[in-house]
Design a protein around this motif. Structure first.
Motif: not given
Length: 258
Positions: A220-245
Motif C-alpha cells: 500500500r502506498k500513500d501518494i498524498s494526503e488525499t490519494r493512495y493505492f494498494d496492489v495485492s495477489a491472493g490465493f486459496t490455501m485449503a478448503g472443503r466443497n469450495a473452488p480453488a481460486l
C-alpha cells in the motif's frame, strides 16, 4: 454451481481488507475508490479437502467431465463511495462490475450492491453491511437472489513499525447459509506512506461442510494526503466443497475534503 463460481471469482477479484475497512473517514469527507481485479479458478476442493483439477471433476447433473484446461475466470471493477459522518462513523456504498471468460459463460453485468455503516477509532470498531438482491446484465438469471446482512467487529494494535488488525464477522442470507469470516492482517510500516501487508482469511459455513482458507500479500502506498493505492495477489490455501481460486488486484482511492 457455475453462477455461484462466477460470483465467487468476481467477489475475490474486487475484495480487499486493506486500509478502507478500519480507517474512519473525517466528518464531511467523501472517499471515492475504484480499481481492477482478476480472479481465476483452476480446480475444486472436495468434501474431505482434497484439491482436484476441473478436468477430473464431474459436471453436476451430467455424465461428463469438465474439458481439459477448463478455468473459469472473472474481471472485477469496483465502484466505492465512503462518507464521513463524524465521531468515527462513516457510511459506504459499493457496486461492482464483473466480466467473465468463456469457461464462466461470457457474462457481464453489475453484481449485488452493498450498503454499509462503520464505527472505528484507534483500537478498532464495528460494522454492518447489507447486500441487496439485485444484479444487471447476464449476472441476473431470473432467480430470486438472497438479501445478505453482515455484522462484525474489528480490532487493531500498533507496535513501532508493526500493526496488527483482526476482523470477525457473521453473514446471514435469511435462507440456509450462515457464514463466519475470520481475518488477520499483519502490516509492516516501512516509512511514512508505505506499508506491506498480509491478509489471512478463513470462511466457514455454520451449517454445511463448506470452508475456505486464503492468503493475500500486498503493498500500500500513500501518494498524498488525499490519494493512495494498494496492489495485492491472493490465493486459496485449503478448503472443503469450495473452488480453488487465485486473484490479483489494485485499488485506487481519492478523498475529497470539505
Amino acid at each position: 454451481m457455475m453462477r455461484q463460481l462466477v460470483l465467487l471469482c468476481a467477489a475475490l477479484a474486487v475484495a480487499g481488507f486493506g486500509k478502507d475497512i478500519y480507517q474512519p473517514e473525517p466528518q464531511g469527507d467523501l472517499e471515492v475508490g475504484t480499481g481492477v481485479g482478476y480472479a481465476q479458478s483452476l480446480g475444486f476442493y472436495s468434501a474431505n479437502g482434497t484439491y482436484t483439477p476441473y478436468s477430473d471433476v464431474d459436471i453436476p447433473y451430467t455424465n461428463t467431465r469438465y474439458p481439459q484446461g477448463f478455468s473459469p475466470a472473472a474481471y472485477g471493477i469496483p465502484f466505492k463511495l465512503k462518507y464521513g459522518l463524524g465521531g468515527g462513523f462513516d457510511v459506504k456504498a459499493e457496486w461492482d462490475a464483473a466480466f467473465t471468460n468463456k469457461d464462466a459463460g461470457d457474462l457481464a453485468g453489475m453484481a449485488e450492491p452493498v450498503l454499509g455503516l462503520k464505527y472505528a477509532n484507534s483500537w478498532g470498531g464495528f460494522f454492518t453491511n447489507l447486500t441487496l438482491p439485485y444484479t444487471t446484465g447476464d449476472l441476473s438469471d431470473g432467480k430470486n437472489l438472497p438479501t445478505v446482512i453482515e455484522v462484525g467487529t474489528l480490532a487493531r494494535e500498533r507496535y513501532h513499525h508493526f500493526r496488527f488488525t483482526g476482523l470477525f464477522s457473521y453473514e446471514n442470507d435469511f435462507r440456509e447459509d450462515d457464514l463466519v469470516h475470520l481475518s488477520l492482517q499483519p502490516e509492516i510500516i516501512w516509512r511514512k506512506g508505505l506499508d506491506t501487508f498480509l491478509d489471512i482469511d478463513y470462511y466457514q459455513d455454520v451449517h454445511k461442510n463448506l470452508s475456505e482458507f486464503a492468503m493475500t500479500p500486498g503493498i500500500r502506498k500513500d501518494i498524498s494526503e488525499t490519494r493512495y493505492f494498494d496492489v495485492s495477489a491472493g490465493f486459496t490455501m485449503a478448503g472443503r466443497n469450495a473452488p480453488a481460486l487465485w486473484a490479483v488486484k489494485t485499488d485506487w482511492y481519492w478523498t475529497f475534503k470539505t
